[in-house]
Design a protein around this motif. Structure first.
Motif, short mmCIF file in Angstrom:
data_model
loop_
_atom_site.label_atom_id
_atom_site.label_comp_id
_atom_site.label_asym_id
_atom_site.label_seq_id
_atom_site.Cartn_x
_atom_site.Cartn_y
_atom_site.Cartn_z
N SER A 117 -0.08 6.09 -7.48
CA SER A 117 0.15 5.05 -6.34
C SER A 117 0.07 3.52 -7.07
O SER A 117 0.24 3.29 -7.76
N SER A 118 0.90 2.30 -6.02
CA SER A 118 1.45 1.62 -6.64
C SER A 118 0.80 0.34 -5.13
O SER A 118 0.36 0.95 -4.12
N PHE A 119 -0.26 -0.50 -5.74
CA PHE A 119 -1.26 -1.48 -4.51
C PHE A 119 -0.08 -1.65 -4.17
O PHE A 119 -0.21 -2.66 -2.49
N HIS A 120 1.39 -2.34 -4.35
CA HIS A 120 1.60 -2.96 -3.29
C HIS A 120 2.17 -2.62 -2.29
O HIS A 120 2.56 -2.42 -0.81
N SER A 121 3.38 -0.99 -2.78
CA SER A 121 3.87 0.03 -1.52
C SER A 121 2.49 0.38 -0.09
O SER A 121 2.73 0.36 0.58
N THR A 122 1.68 0.26 -1.13
CA THR A 122 0.36 1.21 -0.58
C THR A 122 -0.66 0.15 1.08
O THR A 122 -0.10 0.56 2.43
N ILE A 123 0.04 -1.19 0.35
CA ILE A 123 -0.40 -2.21 1.51
C ILE A 123 0.38 -2.01 2.84
O ILE A 123 0.13 -1.86 4.13
N CYS A 124 1.89 -2.06 2.23
CA CYS A 124 2.92 -2.15 3.08
C CYS A 124 2.36 -1.09 4.09
O CYS A 124 3.66 -0.95 5.04
#
Length: 312
Positions: A171-178
């Motif tokens: 996973s990606s921090f960016h995608s996950t927070i969105c």
């Protein structure tokens, strides 16, 4: 009155009403009256005035001027998707006539460049869908198709990644927070289900296990830019954005401690917090007159309410 609060109250109505609610504890009617000004004054009114009759901002859904081949293809923050993100951040009252008109135009006319689907049906990338879910849930639009797409795209480690080719991806921090912000907005709007709550909890655990900033395998900092404070956040993750999500979700966890102290240490000598990272790209107008490294009303407001929540 605290000098920092006085400074914040000298800003735009979008900041003032949130300061009155979150830092001053003003009466509800005073907060509501100030919030109502977002639709008619300052940044909120400017942003609403930029919407065309076809529902779009700057001729595009995700990319501005999509049909204009003379315009370069690059990151820009002037299209509909990011305008809606900003209207949510400003706190435009969903019940206002201005919000109903703006969102109605988007619902009825705006289509994704990707495949021509209606905006509130979503796209394919989870970071894009997460932000669209936030806007849809906040403004009361139908978002069930976005939710189904996001639930189907969650990875085994609990998060999401726009570049995932298969289930073996990380996973990606960016995608996950969105996505997490979208699921939280759905909960706030009363549309959450057992499945969305389970997905949100797993995504939050993905971030918590990494202390919001570090690789789980080595403990190394993922990216120094994630320690830098910004606004508007666009699709980027940073430590303040992560902490603000957990504040709104009401999930206090000891794994947030290091991130909280990193944030606390950024306060300047007068209690203001700096604007550290501008996400480059054209904008319709600037909501931060300050340059990088200088105090920011937006960042200070967001940081102070995180710290007040944590310390309470």
């Amino acid at each position: 009155m605290d000098a920092v609060v006085e400074y914040l109250l000298s800003g735009d109505p979008a900041i003032r009403w949130q300061v009155l609610r979150d830092l001053v504890g003003a009466p509800d009617d005073e907060v509501a009256a100030e919030r109502a000004r977002v639709a008619t004054e300052g940044w909120g009114a400017q942003l609403l005035a930029e919407q065309a009759d076809d529902g779009r901002w700057d001729g595009g859904t995700y990319r501005p001027g999509w049909a204009d081949e003379s315009r370069p293809f690059f990151d820009a923050w002037t299209a509909t998707h990011f305008a809606l993100q900003s209207l949510v951040d400003l706190g435009l009252d969903p019940a206002s006539a201005q919000a109903r008109r703006a969102v109605g135009l988007v619902r009825d006319h705006v289509r994704w460049e990707y495949d021509g689907s209606p905006y509130f049906d979503g796209e394919v990338e989870p970071c894009i869908n997460g932000m669209a879910l936030t806007a849809g849930a906040y403004f009361g639009a139908p978002v069930s198709r976005i939710v189904d797409t996001l639930l189907g795209g969650q990875l085994p480690d609990g998060g999401w990644n726009c570049w995932a080719q298969d289930a073996s991806a990380v996973s990606s921090f960016h995608s996950t927070i969105c996505v997490l912000e979208g699921l939280r907005a759905l909960e706030t709007a009363g549309g959450a289900t057992e499945a969305t709550r389970t997905a949100q909890a797993a995504g939050e655990t993905y971030l918590l296990d990494r202390g919001l900033l570090r690789r789980k395998s080595t403990g190394e900092l993922v990216d120094p830019r994630m320690t830098m404070l910004s606004y508007p956040v666009r699709w980027y993750f940073d430590v303040l954005r992560g902490l603000d999500h957990f504040r709104l979700a009401g999930r206090r966890d000891p794994r947030l401690s290091d991130a909280v102290e990193l944030l606390r240490a950024k306060a300047g000598p007068h209690g203001l917090f700096p604007y550290e990272n501008c996400h480059q790209g054209p904008t319709l107008f600037d909501m931060e007159a300050e340059a990088e490294g200088f105090p920011s009303r937006w960042v200070t407001l967001r940081a102070l309410r995180v710290l007040r929540w944590w310390d309470a």
